[in-house]
Design an enzyme around this catalytic site. Structure first.
Site: not given
Ligand code: EZ4
Ligand code: CO
Length: 384
Positions: A218, A37, A192, A321, A298, A294, A244, A122
């Site tokens: 996280e 990304n 997160d 995820e 992206d 992860h 991640e 999310h």
């Molecule tokens: O910021 O995937 O847990 N997920 C994350 C994401 C990251 C992006 C980085 O490319 O933290 O949203």
């Molecule tokens: Co994250």
């Protein structure tokens, strides 16, 4: 079976994706995700200029030897660009091997260890009402586990966010208290922190969230300093997830061996493919640490499919995820994986079960795009 062609496809149906497509002399086509990304073209150049020419004529079955050749043979080891490129080759070769065997990839990795993979989605909102609607929408879409983020402590616009650590630490426990009061004790909830706290702040937050029984907290600190987690760990029983942004087993060494985390966040796409992530997760398993791969938007459907095959096969799967892709992305990448009753399954198509529609990909050219950033109120750049 020899590799006859190695092409890099860049497409932007809903966002940029980098895909490696390998073709063998008997006509099999394997795909690997190499999307990094905001730095996509660096991996494109690494693959097209330095890796693709080395692959032509190699034995497509020799996955381990090719992995070691690209890792050790380059002399320059590790790093996100290198490891995303190696991951793409590794996954494309596993895709080919499984197609040659006429089996879905998870069968070659040991077979299914479960019927499906628990997925989390999310939820976010600028206030509690918006957050609550967002959680309900995810439950309606079938999710049985939910990541909860709020905007009460920062002001976001398209490119940057104003971040206030003190306000965040003050407000977040109340957000989880309200969510638990509304949604009950049994819904798995995740959060997160995006690397934004110091170890002592993270320790305090983990402790403050204990009454709300998080599935995980996280990236509570910038985890490249693995030792920092000792302090966090000694103060809280809130489960921790990290990794991640890691790309090799070396990034995890003390976190796994000292059991400083509970979930390893690496994706197949960013940690050297199926072959290397499996090594990380096998070491994790020795210390009762589970996978939490992860899965943001992206990571392409190719990267997601690879993750699902690995997750179905390993014993120490934790959670996956799942950010869900848009319609245009699903038109470019045709997938056999499914999501029902809160569980993901990679499907039964031979290989990883994803095909690339080159005509559709060609309709959506690359567009430069970057991740947002965060700044403190005085303008200091902060972690994202
Ligand atoms: O910021 O995937 O847990 N997920 C994350 C994401 C990251 C992006 C980085 O490319 O933290 O949203
Ligand atoms: Co994250």
């Amino acid at each position: 079976m020899l590799i006859e062609a190695a092409e890099v496809v860049v497409t932007n149906p809903d966002r940029n994706f980098v895909t490696l497509r390998l073709t063998t002399d008997d006509g099999l086509v394997g795909l690997g995700d190499a999307t990094l990304n905001g730095r996509e073209q660096a991996v494109v150049a690494y693959l097209a200029e330095h890796v693709a020419p080395l692959l032509i004529g190699r034995d497509a079955h020799a996955i381990e030897d090719t992995w070691q050749f690209l890792y050790r043979g380059a002399y320059w080891r590790r790093g996100p660009v290198t490891m995303a490129a190696i991951a793409a080759v590794d996954v494309a070769l596993w895709d080919i091997k499984a197609q040659a065997a006429g089996m879905p990839l998870y069968q070659l990795l040991g077979g299914a260890s479960r019927t499906g993979l628990l997925a989390y989605g999310h939820a976010s909102g600028r206030d509690l009402a918006e957050l609550s609607d967002s959680i309900r929408a995810l439950q309606a879409a079938g999710f049985g586990a939910i990541r909860v983020q709020t905007g009460v402590y920062g002001v976001a616009n398209d490119a940057s966010e104003v971040w206030d650590t003190a306000a965040y630490l003050r407000d977040l426990p109340g957000v989880f208290e309200a969510v638990r009061a509304e949604f009950g004790p049994s819904l798995p909830l995740l959060h997160d922190v995006h690397h934004r706290l110091t170890p002592i702040q993270a320790a305090r937050l983990g402790r403050a969230l204990e009454p709300y029984d998080l599935f995980w907290l996280e990236d509570c600190t910038p985890a490249e300093n693995q030792e920092a987690l000792r302090l966090v760990r000694s103060h809280t029983t809130t489960p921790l997830a990290i990794g991640e942004v890691f790309n090799t087993i070396w990034d995890y060494r003390s976190l796994l061996q000292e059991q400083l985390i509970d979930y390893a966040r690496s994706s197949v796409t960013h940690a050297g493919g199926i072959s290397h992530l499996r090594r990380i997760l096998d070491l994790a398993a020795l210390h009762q640490i589970k996978s939490g791969m992860h899965g943001p938007q992206d990571i392409s459907p190719v990267g997601m499919a690879a993750a699902l095959h690995l997750g179905l096969a390993i014993h120490n799967f934790g959670i996956q995820e799942y950010a869900r892709h848009g319609e245009r992305t699903n038109e470019v990448f045709r997938q056999s994986f499914t999501f029902s009753d809160g569980l993901l399954h990679p499907g039964s198509a031979p290989g990883i079960g994803v095909t690339l529609d080159a005509d559709a990909a060609g309709r959506y050219p690359y567009q430069a795009a970057y991740l947002p950033i965060a700044r403190l109120r005085d303008g200091t750049l902060h972690d994202w």
